[in-house]
Design a protein around this motif. Structure first.
Motif, short mmCIF file in Angstrom:
data_model
loop_
_atom_site.label_atom_id
_atom_site.label_comp_id
_atom_site.label_asym_id
_atom_site.label_seq_id
_atom_site.Cartn_x
_atom_site.Cartn_y
_atom_site.Cartn_z
N ALA A 243 0.68 -1.25 0.11
CA ALA A 243 -0.16 -0.15 -0.11
C ALA A 243 0.86 1.44 -0.02
O ALA A 243 1.97 1.31 0.44
N ASP A 244 0.18 2.33 -0.52
CA ASP A 244 0.92 3.51 -0.30
C ASP A 244 0.93 4.11 1.35
O ASP A 244 0.09 3.83 1.85
N GLN A 245 2.21 4.48 1.75
CA GLN A 245 2.57 4.69 3.14
C GLN A 245 1.84 5.71 3.59
O GLN A 245 1.20 5.43 4.71
N LYS A 246 1.20 6.68 2.91
CA LYS A 246 0.40 7.82 3.51
C LYS A 246 -1.05 7.41 3.64
O LYS A 246 -1.60 7.49 4.47
N THR A 247 -1.59 7.02 2.52
CA THR A 247 -3.01 6.96 2.11
C THR A 247 -3.74 5.34 2.73
O THR A 247 -4.72 5.25 2.97
#
Ligand code: AMP
Length: 280
Positions: A243-247
């Protein structure tokens, strides 16, 4: 070291010296080197250090997990004292959640994926207790482990959204010599599962190496992780996420700051682990 169940006593000690900075380390007890690394970082960065020991019932979605969660208050307090902690809150469940309790904090999106999807209600329990701890201690900084990567993201969101005047600090995952991430739940593993469980970090590292060599397909990385973990016959994969670390949204192509995380059952014991990868 002051140890108290009583909020007014905690507050009294906290505000004794108004100019002192305080670092808070929230824990559920059964302390290990992972927790102590948070305490040490808090010690370095603040004049005083506080900790809480409370097995938070509302963040457990399986009764058996709550009932079997290890506790060890006497030795926890010894460890904290040795680390130079100044103040520890050890509240009773009935004090934190009296029968009339009805206020919960919900980070609506970040809380619903990964651990949140696998453990409905988990993060509502986490953010609610962390908000209570923040109000009781009003620390300057609070310390969380990167082992619980989503927890850190959810708490950072809550702090920003609710304007808590508290700096969130995160600390690297502390591991056993064989790579297994330290966790209070490791104590509940059978001998066989304990011997096999280092596969989680081995698999994450294989993924990292593959990405460093140029692999950008999440599907392939997923398969690589799955194959490696399934070599251990007692492992039951709950999820593998890229996954994207932020979202924390799942990604198809591995680019930017990526969080690879997984949850695996070993009989009744559920372990999580993750690594962060920057693929520019
Ligand atoms: P817990 O008692 O499991 O709720 O954990 C309390 C805090 O310690 C959380 O912020 C965790 O992320 C952190 N923590 C737990 N295990 C580790 C570890 N192996 N390394 C670093 N931090 C950890």
């Amino acid at each position: 070291m002051i140890v108290s169940e009583i909020i007014s006593e905690i507050r009294h000690k906290r505000w004794e010296d108004k100019s002192a900075s305080w670092g808070l380390v929230p824990t559920m007890g059964s302390l290990h080197e992972g927790h102590l690394s948070l305490v040490r970082q808090a010690r370095e960065e603040n004049n005083r250090v506080a900790a809480s020991i409370f097995v938070n019932p509302i963040q457990f979605n399986r009764k058996n997990d709550y009932d079997s969660y290890p506790t060890n208050l006497a030795s926890d307090l010894e460890l904290l004292e040795r680390e130079g902690v100044d103040l520890v809150w050890t509240p009773q469940k009935s004090l934190v959640y009296p029968e009339i309790f009805q206020t919960y904090i919900d980070v609506t999106q970040l809380s619903k994926v990964l651990e949140g999807a696998a453990r409905p209600g988990h993060f509502q329990g986490v953010t609610t207790i962390v908000a209570i701890l923040f109000n009781v201690f009003q620390p300057t900084r609070a310390y969380f482990g990167q082992k619980d990567a989503q927890q850190e993201a959810v708490i950072r969101r809550m702090v920003e959204d609710l304007h808590f005047n508290i700096e969130i600090r995160s600390c690297p995952t502390v591991r056993e010599k064989d790579g297994l991430a330290m966790s209070s739940r490791n104590a509940n593993l059978t001998k066989k599962a304990r011997a096999a469980a280092p596969v989680l970090f081995r698999a994450l590292n294989l993924a990292k190496v593959a990405i460093e060599k140029g692999e950008i397909s999440s599907k392939n990385i997923y398969q690589l992780l799955k194959n490696e973990i399934e070599k251990s016959e007692c492992a039951q994969i709950d999820y593998i996420s890229i996954a994207d670390q932020k979202t924390l949204n799942e990604i198809k192509i591995i680019a930017g700051n990526v969080l690879i995380s997984l949850a695996v059952f070993w009989d009744e014991v559920r372990l999580i682990d993750n690594i962060r990868i920057s693929n520019k």
